[in-house]
Design an enzyme around this catalytic site. Structure first.
Site, PDB file in Angstrom:
ATOM      1  N   ARG A 348       0.739  -1.186   0.146  1.00 35.76           N
ATOM      2  CA  ARG A 348       0.089   0.060   0.299  1.00 35.76           C
ATOM      3  C   ARG A 348       0.946   1.280  -0.103  1.00 35.76           C
ATOM      4  NH1 ARG A 348      -0.973  -0.574   5.695  1.00 35.76           N
ATOM      5  NH2 ARG A 348      -2.559  -2.086   5.451  1.00 35.76           N
ATOM      6  N   TRP A 492      -5.847   0.559   5.811  1.00 34.06           N
ATOM      7  CA  TRP A 492      -4.643   1.475   5.738  1.00 34.06           C
ATOM      8  C   TRP A 492      -4.300   1.478   7.036  1.00 34.06           C
ATOM      9  CZ3 TRP A 492      -4.263   5.584   8.858  1.00 34.06           C
ATOM     10  CH2 TRP A 492      -2.933   6.193   8.602  1.00 34.06           C
ATOM     11  N   ASP A 494      -2.795   0.034  10.102  1.00 30.06           N
ATOM     12  CA  ASP A 494      -2.132  -1.357  10.411  1.00 30.06           C
ATOM     13  C   ASP A 494      -2.732  -1.924  11.939  1.00 30.06           C
ATOM     14  OD1 ASP A 494      -0.466  -1.965   8.359  1.00 30.06           O
ATOM     15  OD2 ASP A 494       1.030  -0.587   9.300  1.00 30.06           O
ATOM     16  N   GLU A 637      -1.268   4.989  15.898  1.00 32.02           N
ATOM     17  CA  GLU A 637      -2.403   5.043  15.497  1.00 32.02           C
ATOM     18  C   GLU A 637      -3.684   5.140  16.307  1.00 32.02           C
ATOM     19  OE1 GLU A 637      -0.357   2.761  14.464  1.00 32.02           O
ATOM     20  OE2 GLU A 637      -0.359   2.593  12.286  1.00 32.02           O
ATOM     21  N   HIS A 644       0.213  11.085   7.505  1.00 28.67           N
ATOM     22  CA  HIS A 644      -0.172  10.440   6.036  1.00 28.67           C
ATOM     23  C   HIS A 644      -1.668  10.829   5.682  1.00 28.67           C
ATOM     24  CE1 HIS A 644       0.049   6.711   3.175  1.00 28.67           C
ATOM     25  NE2 HIS A 644      -1.131   7.361   3.117  1.00 28.67           N
ATOM     26  N   THR A 709       7.539   8.381   5.087  1.00 29.36           N
ATOM     27  CA  THR A 709       6.195   8.182   5.583  1.00 29.36           C
ATOM     28  C   THR A 709       5.572   8.804   4.343  1.00 29.36           C
ATOM     29  OG1 THR A 709       4.486   9.986   6.447  1.00 29.36           O
ATOM     30  CG2 THR A 709       6.882  10.398   6.757  1.00 29.36           C
TER      31      THR A 709
HETATM   32  C1  GLC Z   1       2.629   3.077   8.844  1.00 29.13           C
HETATM   33  C2  GLC Z   1       2.638   1.834   7.599  1.00 29.13           C
HETATM   34  C3  GLC Z   1       1.498   2.393   6.834  1.00 29.13           C
HETATM   35  C4  GLC Z   1       0.180   2.109   7.421  1.00 29.13           C
HETATM   36  C5  GLC Z   1       0.349   3.584   8.497  1.00 29.13           C
HETATM   37  C6  GLC Z   1      -0.903   3.365   9.360  1.00 29.13           C
HETATM   38  O1  GLC Z   1       2.930   4.269   8.151  1.00 29.13           O
HETATM   39  O2  GLC Z   1       3.626   2.113   6.869  1.00 29.13           O
HETATM   40  O3  GLC Z   1       1.242   1.102   5.887  1.00 29.13           O
HETATM   41  O4  GLC Z   1      -0.697   2.407   6.475  1.00 29.13           O
HETATM   42  O5  GLC Z   1       1.295   3.073   9.251  1.00 29.13           O
HETATM   43  O6  GLC Z   1      -1.095   2.305  10.062  1.00 29.13           O
END
Ligand code: GLC
Length: 801
Positions: A348, A492, A494, A637, A644, A709
């Site tokens: 991804r 997306w 993780d 997260e 991003h 990133t």
């Molecule tokens: C990290 C991973 C990416 C993912 C993000 C959110 O940046 O490289 O693939 O989408 O974490 O979990």
């Protein structure tokens, strides 16, 4: 608090105060060799892969941070005092010595003034060379003759990260060194071609190849024994730990300047001689700098903005472009955080990165897209993490039988185990590839690409268009009981591990993929396909309204047990960024819901440092939702400002015509605007970081994990394509800016399919969005149509209103 400044004319960031709270990084090299360097010459060098061919050693996650590196020590023979050109490792007090570090595009320069000696150390990997060059100048600025010794130092690595970090009863005997005629040869004996050289443009007066002899067993890089003594010991050995030290004595009269050039390269004596000959005339090195400068200038010329906002100009024209390009060049696995222990491509991440810089790097992006196509299964999901060579047609050399099997051979993941099953598939991975391919053909006009044939990871082959069809079919098939796309191992995010649960985000990503496919199918006159995609979109729209709408915002999904995630009924994780941004950006949400969803983001997630991923944070583990509820509140997260997806919101706001808000969000995350808040931010102000601690964490505002990133690429994409609003179409350029209403306008020089357009946007009515007049070379038009074989430059006047 500020530690440095942008030197925009030179495309450099100048670190004036080198005692930074953390490493500030740069990447040297634009081809196969790469050096990750910090502001004190710490870092490591690798060739092709940081996992299996790391040339210089790195002690990850240690104190002192980010050592060793590529050091030059200078010792004054008169009093024995010594220092390094980079502040570390010797670390003279900052009130006694003056240091700066300049990170530029593929060049970093360290500089020091101490006791009348001015020294610079400029690091680069020239185009066409597999060598890191240290270009050192030493000038006597005092009024007396100075007698100095200069020592170089780099520590070699055992190439493979596992061999370098374990089982030393083997590792310690795998490497040897020797010295001949000014060149140090490092040999990784377990490998067939495991040689590196270190040499210079002068005749050395001494050398050491053994780390422990140069440093001394109870010393460190800060106070190497050889430097204290003022002399090397001519050490070398089969086995042990090795270094690259050449000593040179200098007598400098007042005002005299010398230039010492060192080469740390891939290969043996032959390669060392070749590079020495090439740069025997230092003017050739100056030419190599010019080549690098042009390499980047050519990329910069694909999109150059002049706007009322200095931060936008500096970041988009230089730093965000640079960050995005580096992610495409080196993937995401070499930094001071990702220390090279896993390489290959993340499906991804790579799929998104390769959408972002097609204008400046069409070949590089195509290469990545092809690697991803080959890592697609016939079922339509992507291999989440893979080595491109697994699925590439073998080249002849690879098939050559190896004469011996060494313990350092790259472990081969054989056949079937390369292709994981559905259990390990992420629901979003391949969906990102569709817009990237469509963007690629729009940008380049290379429609023939769609008919090119590539293999599938699990066998067979198909055209690019067929691959794309498989991707959407997979997501249309893999839906749960609510008709929403399954979350699978993760979407997306993780840490959102829904298993049999369902993901609103993926449903919206599918909507967008279908929209891209529909547009493509219509363009290719594949009416039946277009109609099918249209039907798919209608069905998803219904689910968007009937199932995923929570009243004031969109749900994030359902757990495997059917519980809603991201609803007002929750006490934790009520509102999530991803699903609300994509509901709008994909076009799945209607206008009224789009407005509410974006308001929910603003009201619940926006902070002065950017938009948080979710709120309120999770504090109670909930394995039905996934690992996210086991992450500390405010980090990663779980309610951090995950960088991003922030630009997704800017683009969504632009879709709705809110240029003011889009720019407020842009500013909040923009590293440039935190240049004077380093006591909070810590990280470099020229690169986006993976995440910023959210407001529920004690370090609120601290930025973590620079460079590697997706935020670089997405920030570039959302700013150029949505805020400045210049994006490619199949037949020409679309110009649809969405800017703050205070702006009078802006200018962009855009290269599109080899043609230069000077686009002058004016905003006399001070609107946020809307174009009332488009004038191409003095003639009013309704679209900037691309004409085949056009070689002219064009002026486009765009009047907003
Ligand atoms: C990290 C991973 C990416 C993912 C993000 C959110 O940046 O490289 O693939 O989408 O974490 O979990």
């Amino acid at each position: 608090m500020q530690y440095g400044h942008f030197d925009t004319d030179k495309n450099e960031y100048v670190i004036d105060r080198v005692d930074l709270p953390t490493s500030w990084t740069n990447y040297l090299g634009v081809e196969d060799m790469c050096a990750v360097m910090n502001h004190t010459a710490g870092g490591y060098l690798f060739y092709k892969t940081p996992e299996y061919h790391r040339i210089t050693r790195f002690r990850a996650n240690a104190v002192p941070m980010d050592r060793p590196g590529d050091y030059i020590y200078i010792r004054d023979r008169e009093d024995g005092d010594y220092w390094s050109i980079s502040w570390q490792p010797v670390g003279k007090p900052l009130d006694k010595a003056q240091y700066t570090a300049r990170h530029g595009l593929s060049v970093t320069t360290y500089e020091c003034r101490y006791k009348g000696i001015h020294a610079t150390q400029k690091m680069s990997i020239p185009i066409g060379d597999n060598a890191l060059i240290w270009d050192v100048t030493i000038t006597n600025e005092s009024d007396k003759i100075r007698s100095l010794d200069v020592f170089s130092y780099a520590e070699f690595s055992y190439h493979h990260i596992p061999i370098d970090n374990q089982n030393y009863q083997m590792s310690l005997y795998c490497a040897g060194s020797e010295y001949n005629d000014g060149t140090i040869l490092y040999d990784l004996f377990y490998e067939e071609e495991g040689y590196q050289y270190f040499t210079s443009n002068f005749e050395p007066d001494g050398f050491d190849c053994l780390r422990d002899v140069f440093i001394g067993t109870y010393n460190t890089e800060t106070n190497p024994q050889a430097v204290i003594n003022g002399s090397c010991s001519s050490s070398f050995e089969k086995g042990g730990n090795h270094c690259a030290t050449l000593q040179k004595g200098l007598e400098l009269v007042p005002g005299e300047k010398v230039r010492l050039i060192y080469f740390l390269g891939e290969g043996g004596y032959k390669e060392a001689e070749t590079i020495k000959a090439k740069y025997a005339d230092p003017a050739n090195l100056d030419k190599a700098y010019e080549d690098l400068r042009r390499f980047w200038e050519n990329k910069q010329n694909s999109f150059k903005v002049t706007s009322p906002d200095a931060g936008v100009d500096t970041m988009i024209n230089t730093w965000t472009l640079y960050q995005s390009e580096i992610n495409v060049m080196f993937s995401r696995f070499a930094s001071f955080i990702e220390v090279g222990g896993r390489t290959g491509l993340g499906y991804r991440d790579t799929a998104q990165d390769s959408m972002t810089v097609i204008a400046s790097n069409p070949e590089g992006c195509k290469k990545r897209i092809v690697e991803l196509l080959r890592a697609l299964t016939t079922s339509g999901y992507g291999i989440h993490l893979f080595e491109p060579r697994w699925f590439s047609p073998k080249d002849e050399n690879e098939n050559k039988k190896k004469p011996f099997k060494s313990p350092t051979v790259i472990p081969e993941v054989e056949g079937k185990s390369r292709v994981h099953g559905l259990d390990d598939a992420c629901s979003d991975d391949a969906l990102w590839l569709i817009p990237s391919i469509v963007e690629y053909v729009k940008e380049t006009g290379d429609m023939a690409f769609l008919d090119e044939k590539y293999g599938y990871a699990d066998g067979g082959e198909g055209t690019v268009y067929e691959h794309m069809k498989k991707i959407v079919s997979f997501s249309l098939r893999e839906v749960g009981s609510h008709g929403v796309c399954k979350g699978l191992r993760a979407d997306w995010n993780d840490c959102l591990n829904l298993g049999g649960g369902e993901s609103a985000l993926v449903t919206f990503l599918l909507y967008r993929a279908l929209d891209c496919m529909k547009e493509l199918a219509l363009y290719l006159a594949k009416e039946t396909d277009a109609a099918n995609y249209s039907t798919g979109m209608e069905e998803l729209k219904k689910i968007t309204d009937d199932v995923l709408w929570d009243g004031n915002w969109f749900l994030r999904g359902f757990t495997g047990n059917g519980r809603k995630i991201g609803t007002h009924e929750n006490t934790e994780g009520k509102v999530h960024l991803e699903s609300n941004a994509w509901a709008v950006l994909s076009g799945a949400a209607d206008e009224e819901k789009s407005i509410l969803a974006l308001n929910a983001i603003r009201d619940n997630l926006f902070t002065p440092f950017g938009i948080m991923l979710n709120a309120p944070v999770y504090t109670v583990p909930d394995d039905d939702i996934g690992f996210v509820a086991r992450v500390y509140p405010g980090l990663k997260e779980n309610g951090s400002i995950f960088s991003h997806p922030n630009p997704w919101v800017w683009a969504a706001e632009c879709r709705m015509g809110n240029g003011n808000r889009a720019m407020d969000y842009y500013h909040s995350l923009c590293p440039y605007y935190q240049n004077d808040q380093i006591e909070t931010r810590w990280a470099e102000p020229y690169s986006y970081c993976q995440f910023i601690s959210g407001k529920d964490h004690s370090t609120f505002g601290r930025a973590h994990h620079p460079f590697m990133t997706g935020s670089g690429g997405w920030a570039y994409f959302s700013m150029t394509h949505y805020i400045l609003g210049i994006r490619p179409g199949f037949d020409g350029l679309i110009i649809d800016p969405c800017i703050p209403d205070r702006w009078d306008g802006f200018t962009v020089n855009r290269r599109f399919r080899g043609v230069n357009y000077e686009i002058r946007v004016t905003n006399p009515d001070h609107v946020q969005k809307g174009v009332k007049q488009l004038i191409l070379d003095g003639r009013e038009v309704d679209f900037i149509r691309f004409i085949e074989n056009d070689t002219e430059s064009h002026v486009v006047e765009v009047i907003m209103g």
